[in-house]
Design an enzyme around this catalytic site. Structure first.
Site, PDB file in Angstrom:
ATOM      1  CE1 TYR A  82      -3.013  -3.060   0.404  1.00 55.21           C
ATOM      2  CE2 TYR A  82      -3.153  -2.654   2.756  1.00 55.21           C
ATOM      3  CZ  TYR A  82      -3.485  -3.405   1.650  1.00 55.21           C
ATOM      4  OH  TYR A  82      -4.298  -4.506   1.800  1.00 55.21           O
ATOM      5  CG  HIS A 116      -0.694  -8.804   0.388  1.00 55.58           C
ATOM      6  ND1 HIS A 116      -0.284  -7.498   0.304  1.00 55.58           N
ATOM      7  CD2 HIS A 116      -2.028  -8.779   0.102  1.00 55.58           C
ATOM      8  CE1 HIS A 116      -1.298  -6.721  -0.014  1.00 55.58           C
ATOM      9  NE2 HIS A 116      -2.369  -7.483  -0.151  1.00 55.58           N
TER      10      HIS A 116
END
Length: 334
Positions: free
Chosen positions: A55, A140
């Protein structure tokens, strides 16, 4: 705010703050707005915060850590993710990131689910967060890396858990099928399923949620608005679904959902948050916020009363597979 405790792992508030927007998802967010989003979430009772190196190429972790710096560490839970190792890339720093975040491309993301890659990623995350530990670590998006993620990746996380470095380990993905295999074959405590346990896509209910409940694996539901189609009282004609323009038939279905919600005095976003929380395997819903107003809105929507009659009508009309069960696990307060 109520909390739920998985069979293994820390208690999580029913609402978590997802920090992708703090990493300038799609557009820039100011430091002040990022701080305001965290502060307002905290004031609303949120004590679960989720981030990732992906992010904003680390920006989300830095901002989240700074926003939480003055909070008592024992009072909140933080999760981050591994699998995308950030490698300095000065030769591309003059360009914008091509991963969906409005930041300079001063790092590149290298897929790495090896033991060394995971340990290096987690160490870097702790530095950016300014913390000596995180509570939860997820693999992830290992969609294209099953072999390494399901062996070395999970084994490394379990090792960290057994050493007491983290409290719980898991996997976060935008699909349910592979998450189901992780639950079936590996020793994970939690899974984060994004966009697949929603009013528009309840596919996680078929295999993932029943198996997770059977195995004592907690489920964190993310992207419950499917990136925008369920985020407003009435879906606009240019709404997005999973970050792409929404197909006409899905907009029509969201309109039908909104009609039923209106008959019961509920907004579509309120129902979108309440729906996943009714399943007993779900321990938290994670929602993003870009500023204080959005954090307060998230908490207000969570607190809205949603009558059982709404779920019964949605099931009768075939708009949801069946009336979802109420949670059967005890719930405490944070």
């Amino acid at each position: 705010m109520r909390s739920r405790t998985p069979a293994r792992g820390p208690a999580l508030t029913e609402l978590g703050l997802g920090a992708a927007q703090l990493g300038n998802l799609f557009r820039k967010t100011s430091d002040a707005d990022a701080q305001g989003a965290v502060d307002a979430a905290w004031d609303s009772g949120v004590r679960y915060f989720d981030t990732a190196p992906h992010y904003g190429l680390g920006l989300s972790e830095r901002r989240l850590g700074a926003a939480l710096a003055r909070r008592p560490r024992a009072e909140y839970t933080v999760s981050t993710k591994v699998g995308r190792l950030l490698v300095p890339s000065p030769e591309t720093a003059h360009r914008q990131d091509d991963g969906g975040f409005a930041v300079p491309a001063s790092f590149r993301r290298d897929w790495d689910f090896s033991r060394d890659g995971i340990l290096r990623s987690l160490e870097s995350s702790l530095t950016r967060l300014g913390l000596d530990h995180v509570d939860i670590v997820y693999l992830h998006d290992p969609d294209d890396h099953w072999r390494q993620a399901s062996t070395t990746g999970v084994d490394t996380l379990v090792e960290l858990r057994e050493q007491g470095v983290v409290k719980a380990v898991g996997v976060g993905m935008n699909q349910a099928a592979m998450l189901t295999e992780f639950v079936r074959r590996s020793d994970v405590d939690l899974v984060m399923v994004a966009g697949r346990h929603t009013l528009l896509d309840p596919s996680a209910r078929e295999d993932l949620l029943p198996l997770a409940r059977e195995r004592g694996v907690g489920v964190v539901a993310a992207a419950v608005y499917n990136s925008g189609l369920l985020a407003t009282d009435r879906p606009p004609s240019d709404a997005t679904y999973d970050y792409l323009p929404a197909p006409r038939e899905l907009i029509a279905r969201a309109d039908a959902l909104a009609d039923v919600c209106g008959r019961h005095g509920v907004t579509l976003p309120e129902a979108a948050i309440a729906y996943p929380l009714r399943h007993p395997a779900v321990v938290s819903v994670v929602l993003g916020a870009r500023d204080a107003r959005q954090s307060r809105t998230n908490a207000e929507r969570l607190a809205a009363r949603v009558p059982d009659a709404l779920w019964a009508e949605l099931a009768d009309l075939g708009l949801v597979p069946e009336a979802p069960d109420r949670p059967s696990t005890p719930r405490g307060r944070s």
